[in-house]
Design a protein around this motif. Structure first.
Motif, PDB file in Angstrom:
ATOM      1  N   ASN A 318      -7.280  -0.762   3.061  1.00 44.50           N
ATOM      2  CA  ASN A 318      -7.714   0.461   3.584  1.00 44.50           C
ATOM      3  C   ASN A 318      -7.249   1.741   3.283  1.00 44.50           C
ATOM      4  OD1 ASN A 318     -10.013  -0.801   5.146  1.00 44.50           O
ATOM      5  ND2 ASN A 318      -8.486  -1.793   6.406  1.00 44.50           N
ATOM      6  N   SER A 319      -7.899   2.681   3.029  1.00 41.71           N
ATOM      7  CA  SER A 319      -7.209   4.267   2.983  1.00 41.71           C
ATOM      8  C   SER A 319      -6.795   4.613   4.209  1.00 41.71           C
ATOM      9  CB  SER A 319      -8.405   5.137   2.498  1.00 41.71           C
ATOM     10  OG  SER A 319      -8.500   4.781   0.956  1.00 41.71           O
ATOM     11  N   ALA A 320      -6.113   5.846   4.502  1.00 42.21           N
ATOM     12  CA  ALA A 320      -5.548   6.154   5.761  1.00 42.21           C
ATOM     13  C   ALA A 320      -6.521   6.082   6.992  1.00 42.21           C
ATOM     14  CB  ALA A 320      -4.901   7.573   5.413  1.00 42.21           C
ATOM     15  N   ASN A 321      -7.815   6.459   6.601  1.00 44.04           N
ATOM     16  CA  ASN A 321      -8.636   6.469   7.971  1.00 44.04           C
ATOM     17  C   ASN A 321      -9.773   5.457   7.934  1.00 44.04           C
ATOM     18  OD1 ASN A 321      -7.642   8.638   9.289  1.00 44.04           O
ATOM     19  ND2 ASN A 321      -8.501   9.952   7.788  1.00 44.04           N
ATOM     20  N   ALA A 322      -9.570   4.561   7.076  1.00 45.29           N
ATOM     21  CA  ALA A 322     -10.570   3.327   7.107  1.00 45.29           C
ATOM     22  C   ALA A 322     -10.260   2.369   7.945  1.00 45.29           C
ATOM     23  CB  ALA A 322     -10.634   2.729   5.578  1.00 45.29           C
ATOM     24  N   ILE A 323     -11.117   1.488   8.448  1.00 46.62           N
ATOM     25  CA  ILE A 323     -10.572   0.474   9.578  1.00 46.62           C
ATOM     26  C   ILE A 323     -11.485  -0.791   9.306  1.00 46.62           C
ATOM     27  CG2 ILE A 323     -10.618   2.229  11.580  1.00 46.62           C
ATOM     28  CD1 ILE A 323     -13.351   1.433  12.433  1.00 46.62           C
ATOM     29  N   TYR A 324     -11.810  -1.089   7.818  1.00 44.56           N
ATOM     30  CA  TYR A 324     -12.545  -2.264   7.619  1.00 44.56           C
ATOM     31  C   TYR A 324     -11.506  -3.614   8.032  1.00 44.56           C
ATOM     32  CZ  TYR A 324     -15.590   0.864   5.180  1.00 44.56           C
ATOM     33  OH  TYR A 324     -16.603   1.877   4.975  1.00 44.56           O
ATOM     34  N   ALA A 325     -12.144  -4.725   8.608  1.00 45.48           N
ATOM     35  CA  ALA A 325     -11.581  -5.979   8.625  1.00 45.48           C
ATOM     36  C   ALA A 325     -10.700  -5.942  10.006  1.00 45.48           C
ATOM     37  CB  ALA A 325     -10.928  -6.628   7.737  1.00 45.48           C
ATOM     38  N   THR A 326      -9.838  -4.713  10.298  1.00 44.86           N
ATOM     39  CA  THR A 326      -8.931  -4.718  11.324  1.00 44.86           C
ATOM     40  C   THR A 326      -9.312  -3.958  12.385  1.00 44.86           C
ATOM     41  OG1 THR A 326      -7.771  -2.823  10.210  1.00 44.86           O
ATOM     42  CG2 THR A 326      -7.121  -4.904   9.453  1.00 44.86           C
ATOM     43  N   GLY A 327     -10.107  -2.925  12.222  1.00 45.50           N
ATOM     44  CA  GLY A 327     -10.545  -1.836  13.243  1.00 45.50           C
ATOM     45  C   GLY A 327      -9.328  -0.972  13.508  1.00 45.50           C
ATOM     46  N   LYS A 328      -8.348  -1.138  12.823  1.00 41.55           N
ATOM     47  CA  LYS A 328      -7.223  -0.102  12.833  1.00 41.55           C
ATOM     48  C   LYS A 328      -7.015   0.849  11.528  1.00 41.55           C
ATOM     49  CE  LYS A 328      -4.635  -3.260  15.789  1.00 41.55           C
ATOM     50  NZ  LYS A 328      -3.495  -4.019  16.027  1.00 41.55           N
ATOM     51  N   ALA A 329      -7.046   2.085  11.757  1.00 38.60           N
ATOM     52  CA  ALA A 329      -7.090   2.978  10.407  1.00 38.60           C
ATOM     53  C   ALA A 329      -6.047   2.704   9.756  1.00 38.60           C
ATOM     54  CB  ALA A 329      -7.175   4.601  11.118  1.00 38.60           C
ATOM     55  N   GLY A 330      -5.957   2.329   8.469  1.00 35.17           N
ATOM     56  CA  GLY A 330      -5.037   2.461   7.582  1.00 35.17           C
ATOM     57  C   GLY A 330      -4.393   1.331   7.298  1.00 35.17           C
ATOM     58  N   VAL A 331      -4.782   0.202   8.340  1.00 35.75           N
ATOM     59  CA  VAL A 331      -4.310  -1.150   8.270  1.00 35.75           C
ATOM     60  C   VAL A 331      -4.847  -1.996   7.180  1.00 35.75           C
ATOM     61  CG1 VAL A 331      -3.359  -2.953   9.722  1.00 35.75           C
ATOM     62  CG2 VAL A 331      -3.207  -0.687  10.718  1.00 35.75           C
ATOM     63  N   ASP A 332      -4.107  -2.557   6.234  1.00 32.40           N
ATOM     64  CA  ASP A 332      -4.786  -3.723   5.485  1.00 32.40           C
ATOM     65  C   ASP A 332      -4.660  -4.822   6.033  1.00 32.40           C
ATOM     66  OD1 ASP A 332      -4.596  -1.675   3.588  1.00 32.40           O
ATOM     67  OD2 ASP A 332      -2.881  -2.220   2.622  1.00 32.40           O
ATOM     68  N   PHE A 333      -5.537  -5.776   5.372  1.00 33.00           N
ATOM     69  CA  PHE A 333      -6.041  -7.088   5.898  1.00 33.00           C
ATOM     70  C   PHE A 333      -5.691  -8.348   4.651  1.00 33.00           C
ATOM     71  CE2 PHE A 333      -8.876 -10.902   6.631  1.00 33.00           C
ATOM     72  CZ  PHE A 333      -8.294 -11.222   7.853  1.00 33.00           C
ATOM     73  N   SER A 334      -5.507  -9.365   4.987  1.00 32.88           N
ATOM     74  CA  SER A 334      -5.503 -10.434   3.821  1.00 32.88           C
ATOM     75  C   SER A 334      -5.564 -11.923   4.682  1.00 32.88           C
ATOM     76  CB  SER A 334      -4.312 -10.289   2.867  1.00 32.88           C
ATOM     77  OG  SER A 334      -2.923 -10.625   3.541  1.00 32.88           O
ATOM     78  N   SER A 335      -5.839 -12.760   3.857  1.00 37.28           N
ATOM     79  CA  SER A 335      -5.772 -14.371   4.380  1.00 37.28           C
ATOM     80  C   SER A 335      -5.912 -15.246   3.230  1.00 37.28           C
ATOM     81  CB  SER A 335      -7.273 -14.423   5.353  1.00 37.28           C
ATOM     82  OG  SER A 335      -7.266 -15.756   5.879  1.00 37.28           O
TER      83      SER A 335
END
Length: 344
Positions: A318-335
């Motif tokens: 995620n870029s600084a203001n993107a919230i995809y998969a986490t609902g939190k701006a700028g926070v990345d996700f992996s699984s």
């Protein structure tokens, strides 16, 4: 009345009942899909068991004669990791048919549908190219602007409920679905006075599969098209979507316009399938630094036509203001996940 007459009448009654049963059918179906995963959201790591859109349902048809048929589908979601109920968009505390509950009439004219069902524009585009795990679980498409709840930023309101739909008969491999979702001034919808509209088209012939979808509710809309092609052991596909979110909750700014796409590929070798896909969501026109990228690598081994074991790795940047998969701006996700899926 003689004994033989009574026997003959009883036999005719049984034959009539058997004929009526033969003209109707009810089928129980479902899917249990469960993974064990190590998920990372920002700096937080969790290992646990996850449900991947498990469900069960019953569907039936009755032959009314003259080519006319009546049908129904009742489908209930459940969390395979806990046994609790779940719907399409929100969890439920017990069993419900929130995933699908419809009655329909079909014939040479096509099909008329009434009730609660998922927009066909989604099935015609994003769902069709999500081959590795059926667009479920943590590796599901994070970017498709789902017409059930438009706009990952500030919502929209096209529901699966209160729908009137029509499906054309196949015309040279082409079928078209159209539906209206009646708002009924439902306060649970963001735009409670706005009906929703959904349109989808599919073309399937041989190795070529094409689709398109359009949805609109109030000031929000999305349009997408999809292609899939199989040659030998390879299948490649993708879709492109254009979204517009013109509705904003009080105190928020409407997200504006956004483009996103996904490319997917599968190589089949015996019982094995090797999968790869990548998706990109450009920034919303009214939200700076809101772009994101997702990629997934997966492997499926088909133990039978109904059962498979599989594993995958997926990551959302995620870029600084993107919230995809986490609902939190700028926070990345992996699984990292391994799982079993069984259809019945």
């Amino acid at each position: 009345m003689t004994k033989m007459t009574r026997i003959a009448l009883a036999a005719l009654a049984v034959m009539g009942a058997t004929t009526a049963i033969a003209q109707s059918s009810v089928t129980l179906y479902g899917r249990i899909n469960t993974t064990v995963e190590r998920q990372k959201s920002g700096n937080q790591t969790v290992t646990g068991m996850q449900n991947n859109a498990s469900r069960w349902g019953i569907r039936g048809t009755e032959d009314l004669g003259g080519g006319l048929k009546a049908g129904f589908t009742l489908e209930s979601g459940f969390n395979s990791d806990t046994g609790t109920g779940s719907g399409w968009t929100h969890p439920t505390t017990g069993m419900s048919f929130a995933r699908q509950s419809e009655v329909n009439l079909s014939g040479g004219f096509g099909m008329v549908r009434l009730g609660n069902f998922v927009p066909e524009s989604y099935y015609a585009t994003a769902d069709y190219v999500s081959m590795h795990n059926h667009d479920t679980g943590s590796s599901s498409d994070a970017f498709y602007d789902d017409p059930v709840w438009f706009g990952g930023v500030n919502g929209g309101g096209l529901s699966t409920r209160n729908k009137i739909g029509y499906r054309t008969p196949s015309m040279g491999g082409v079928t078209v679905d159209a539906a209206i979702s009646l708002a009924e001034k439902d306060p649970a919808l963001f735009q409670k006075n706005k009906n929703g509209y959904d349109l989808a088209a599919n073309y399937n012939t041989g190795p070529v599969h094409l689709g398109a979808g359009y949805s609109k509710v109030g000031d929000n809309w999305q349009a997408a098209f999809r292609g899939l092609y199989t040659f030998g052991q390879f299948t490649v596909g993708g879709y492109y979507q254009r979204s517009h979110v013109g509705f904003a909750l009080p105190g928020q700014v409407a997200a504006g316009n956004r483009n996103n796409f996904r490319l997917s590929a599968m190589y089949a070798l015996g019982a094995s399938e090797f999968h790869a896909n990548v998706g990109r969501a450009n920034k919303w026109s009214n939200i700076a630094d809101s772009a994101a990228t997702q990629y997934t690598l997966g492997y499926n081994y088909n133990l039978s036509k109904r059962t498979k074991v599989y594993g995958y790795y997926t990551k959302v940047n995620n870029s600084a203001n993107a919230i995809y998969a986490t609902g939190k701006a700028g926070v990345d996700f992996s699984s990292v996940a391994v799982g079993v899926r069984h259809n019945f």
